[in-house]
Each structure stands twice: as C-alpha cells, then as structure tokens.
Write a protein that holds these residues in place. Structure first.
Motif, PDB file in Angstrom:
ATOM      1  N   ALA A  78      30.773  12.216  89.251  1.00  0.00           N
ATOM      2  CA  ALA A  78      29.367  12.254  88.834  1.00  0.00           C
ATOM      3  C   ALA A  78      28.485  11.686  89.939  1.00  0.00           C
ATOM      4  O   ALA A  78      28.859  10.735  90.616  1.00  0.00           O
ATOM      5  CB  ALA A  78      29.183  11.458  87.545  1.00  0.00           C
ATOM      6  N   PRO A  79      27.306  12.267  90.134  1.00  0.00           N
ATOM      7  CA  PRO A  79      26.411  11.743  91.175  1.00  0.00           C
ATOM      8  C   PRO A  79      25.793  10.417  90.770  1.00  0.00           C
ATOM      9  O   PRO A  79      25.818  10.026  89.606  1.00  0.00           O
ATOM     10  CB  PRO A  79      25.341  12.840  91.288  1.00  0.00           C
ATOM     11  N   ASN A  80      25.237   9.745  91.787  1.00  0.00           N
ATOM     12  CA  ASN A  80      24.480   8.505  91.562  1.00  0.00           C
ATOM     13  C   ASN A  80      23.012   8.899  91.381  1.00  0.00           C
ATOM     14  O   ASN A  80      22.383   9.406  92.297  1.00  0.00           O
ATOM     15  CB  ASN A  80      24.645   7.588  92.773  1.00  0.00           C
ATOM     16  N   GLU A  81      22.474   8.664  90.197  1.00  0.00           N
ATOM     17  CA  GLU A  81      21.086   9.050  89.940  1.00  0.00           C
ATOM     18  C   GLU A  81      20.142   7.944  90.402  1.00  0.00           C
ATOM     19  O   GLU A  81      20.355   6.764  90.125  1.00  0.00           O
ATOM     20  CB  GLU A  81      20.881   9.320  88.448  1.00  0.00           C
ATOM     21  N   VAL A  82      19.100   8.357  91.143  1.00  0.00           N
ATOM     22  CA  VAL A  82      18.077   7.426  91.619  1.00  0.00           C
ATOM     23  C   VAL A  82      16.714   7.961  91.177  1.00  0.00           C
ATOM     24  O   VAL A  82      16.430   9.150  91.345  1.00  0.00           O
ATOM     25  CB  VAL A  82      18.108   7.287  93.159  1.00  0.00           C
ATOM     26  N   GLY A 107       3.595  10.730  90.379  1.00  0.00           N
ATOM     27  CA  GLY A 107       4.268  10.015  91.453  1.00  0.00           C
ATOM     28  C   GLY A 107       5.751   9.791  91.190  1.00  0.00           C
ATOM     29  O   GLY A 107       6.417   9.075  91.941  1.00  0.00           O
ATOM     30  N   TYR A 108       6.290  10.431  90.147  1.00  0.00           N
ATOM     31  CA  TYR A 108       7.689  10.197  89.751  1.00  0.00           C
ATOM     32  C   TYR A 108       8.624  11.122  90.514  1.00  0.00           C
ATOM     33  O   TYR A 108       8.301  12.290  90.790  1.00  0.00           O
ATOM     34  CB  TYR A 108       7.835  10.442  88.254  1.00  0.00           C
ATOM     35  N   TYR A 109       9.788  10.593  90.889  1.00  0.00           N
ATOM     36  CA  TYR A 109      10.817  11.408  91.511  1.00  0.00           C
ATOM     37  C   TYR A 109      12.175  11.071  90.898  1.00  0.00           C
ATOM     38  O   TYR A 109      12.372  10.006  90.306  1.00  0.00           O
ATOM     39  CB  TYR A 109      10.870  11.170  93.030  1.00  0.00           C
ATOM     40  N   GLU A 110      13.090  11.966  91.053  1.00  0.00           N
ATOM     41  CA  GLU A 110      14.447  11.752  90.546  1.00  0.00           C
ATOM     42  C   GLU A 110      15.426  12.488  91.445  1.00  0.00           C
ATOM     43  O   GLU A 110      15.241  13.665  91.755  1.00  0.00           O
ATOM     44  CB  GLU A 110      14.560  12.275  89.109  1.00  0.00           C
ATOM     45  N   LEU A 111      16.437  11.792  91.925  1.00  0.00           N
ATOM     46  CA  LEU A 111      17.448  12.359  92.816  1.00  0.00           C
ATOM     47  C   LEU A 111      18.835  12.178  92.207  1.00  0.00           C
ATOM     48  O   LEU A 111      19.135  11.110  91.664  1.00  0.00           O
ATOM     49  CB  LEU A 111      17.419  11.673  94.191  1.00  0.00           C
TER      50      LEU A 111
END
Length: 368
Positions: free
Chosen positions: A35-39, A74-78
């Motif tokens: 699973a990826p690391n969500e930032v 201004g929100y982001y999610e990676l």
C-alpha cells in the motif's frame, strides 16, 4: 475388505480432501500489493490564504515519484509509492514547485501510513500604481489639475486614459557588477542567493572590463523538461568577449538543494535569437559552490538549467541514453528479487500440498 483397510482408505481420503482444501486456501492467499504512503495537506501563501493550482511533488533521490496540484482550498493529496521496492524507512521529500519561494517537508516512507504536511509558499501578487498611492502628487498642468491628483479615481495623478498599470511578476534582477579584466583568467563575484560568481578563461590576455548582472528569472521560457536554476546577463566593454574561450558559472549548493537537483544534472545554456542553446557542460567543482563550465559562444545571457534524470555532464544528445539504461537495470532486478521473496512461502506451501495429495492418491491406489 478388512476394518483396517477401510479405516486406512477413509483416512487417506480425508487427508486428500484436507490437502486440497489447504491448496485452495493457499492459492487465494495471494501476495497483497504494498500500500502507498498517503500524504495530504494544505498549501498557504504569506498571508495565510489557501493557494490554488500549486504543483506538489514527492521526490526521492532527485526522482519525482508522484505529483499533483492543489485545489481551490489549497488542499493536496499524494499516494506515494515505495521508492525502492525495499523495506520501509526511506526519506521522501514533499515539495512545491513554481512559486516565488517554494517550501518542502519530508516523510519517512511506511506502507499504508498517512502523513499530514502543510506547506507555506510566497506568491508575488500584482500591485497597481494608481489610486491613493500617488494621489498626493499635484500634477497641476494636467487635465485633472483642479483636484491636484489627490486620490483621483483613475490613479496615476491625472492620467488621460485612466488605465491602471501593474508591476511585473518576475523578480527584479540584481545590480550589475563591473570588474576590470587582466591576465588569461578572470572572475566576477556576485552576492546572490543562487548565482555567486561568473568566470572567464582565455588563451590570450584579457583587457577592458566586464559587467555581470544576475537574473532571478529567465528572460525567455526554458526548454521543456528543464528547470531554471540561475542566469546572468554578461556585457563586455571592449568588443563582445571574442577572446574568451570558456565561461564558468558558480551556483550555490543551497539553490540546488531547494530545487532537488544534483550537480550532474546541470547544463549551461546560451540565449541567442530568443532561443536557448544548450552547451557541452562540465562540472568543474562541487566543493562549496558548484562550478560548471561551457565553451563561449558570444555574450549576452548565460543560464544554468537542471535536467531531469541526468547522470553525466556531456553533450545533451548523449544524456538520455546514458540516463535511461541504469534505471532499466535497476527496475528489472528489483521486482525480480522482491517477487521471489514475497511469493516463495505460498509457492512452497502449494508445492508441499501437491506432493501430499499425490502421496495420498498413490496410497489409495495401493490399498485398492
């Protein structure tokens, strides 16, 4: 048929059924993808307001793993993948790009982890020169002299068309630095955050003087897949520097760290006829400021650009070939090792169960 024989055949049948059931269970227990690391986070400007459309990247060892842009809030999610397909613990940099003053933070990559990283950037806004700013100027000879230009709605103290002008959005260049030339080598020191010096080498004696002005922004858009590092406008008082053979530009290490690039990814470019010409570039020194060198092709504007995924500093045409090969080898080897380690337990169990079923069936035939 004796009781012992029935019991033996019944036990073997039961054993075979259990083995087959375990085989089915082992088959369904496929390896779960990492699973990826969500930032996630918010990008704000110097006033604390959310910034829309800012690019946010996750970078590991100079390679962009994933990127996105902020929304209207201004929100982001990676969702950051495993950088090396190895054990957890790699450091990944989360950074913004394209603003006047970018920000960055770091995470320690963990599978299925969730991290919050808020970033602060500086955005240069347009400011008008009209309105109350110069309304106290008395332009008595103009057509709104009866008001003395005091706070005229058009701004600019009596401008005929009332058009509001704005300042440029590019950062102002530094003051030119002029130095006299003598000998076959010369260097002009610049007090800048990115470009710190410009040097010249010649086969003959240099004379006259040279003026160097550091530029904070490129005068022309840089080529695709290139990132602007720094630039300088160079002017010779005596001719156009025809005797100069090599140009050296010294860039601060902090500027490279800010952009997330390495010295091997730098290339010198010359601006001529409104187009950038990339030159054969050599990294001369990385001790302190990073010094890069390229042949002189006339003087106007020279820039230091950063190339993506570059491993050498030779001609640009050779770079992609040399750059592409190492990642290909790494990618081929790493998944092979990872897949083998992940699937080995399941494969071993399946093989054991198949052998067990085969032995049970063979025993049943012998007791038939």
């Amino acid at each position: 048929m004796t009781h012992q024989t029935r019991w033996t055949r019944g036990g073997l049948r039961t054993l075979a059924v259990l083995a087959m059931a375990m085989l089915v269970i082992a088959g369904t227990a496929a390896a779960v993808p990492v699973a990826p690391n969500e930032v996630y986070g918010t990008v704000s400007d110097q006033n604390g307001d959310a910034v829309d459309g800012v690019t946010v990247e996750a970078v590991h060892d100079g390679e962009v793993l994933v990127s996105t842009t902020t929304d209207s809030d201004g929100y982001y999610e990676l969702k950051v993948p495993d950088p090396n397909d190895e054990a957890s613990g790699e450091t990944v940099t989360i950074r913004t790009t394209g603003t006047q003053s970018d920000d960055q933070a770091s995470i320690t990559w963990e599978s299925a982890a969730v991290d919050n990283r808020d970033l602060d950037v500086e955005i240069q806004t347009d400011t008008g020169d009209g309105g109350a700013d110069d309304g106290d100027t008395d332009d008595g000879d103009t057509d709104d002299g009866d008001t003395g230009g005091g706070g005229a709605p058009s701004g600019g103290g009596g401008a005929d068309d009332g058009t509001e002008t704005t300042t440029t959005t590019t950062a102002p260049p530094s003051e030119p630095v002029e130095e006299g030339l003598s000998g076959t080598e010369a260097e002009v020191a610049i007090e800048g955050d990115s470009l710190v010096a410009v040097g010249f080498q010649s086969q003959t004696e240099l004379s006259g003087s040279v003026s160097v002005q550091a530029l904070q922004d490129p005068p022309q858009p840089v080529p695709e897949a290139r990132q602007f590092v720094s630039a300088a406008e160079i002017t010779f008082s005596d001719g156009d520097g025809e005797g100069v053979d090599m140009v050296r530009l010294s860039v601060s290490q902090s500027r490279l760290d800010e952009l997330g690039v390495t010295p091997s990814g730098l290339v010198v470019a010359h601006l001529g006829d409104d187009e950038w010409e990339e030159l054969d570039t050599t990294v001369v020194s990385t001790d302190g400021p990073v010094v890069v060198e390229a042949p002189s092709v006339g003087f106007s504007t020279y820039a230091v650009l950063a190339q993506e995924d570059v491993t050498t500093t030779t001609a640009t045409g050779d770079t992609p070939t040399e750059t592409t090969e190492p990642p290909a080898d790494t990618t081929t080897e790493t998944p092979t090792e990872t897949t083998t380690e992940t699937d080995t337990p399941g494969f071993g169990i399946s093989l054991s169960l198949v052998a067990l079923i085969g032995a049970a069936l063979l025993a049943l035939r012998r007791h038939a």
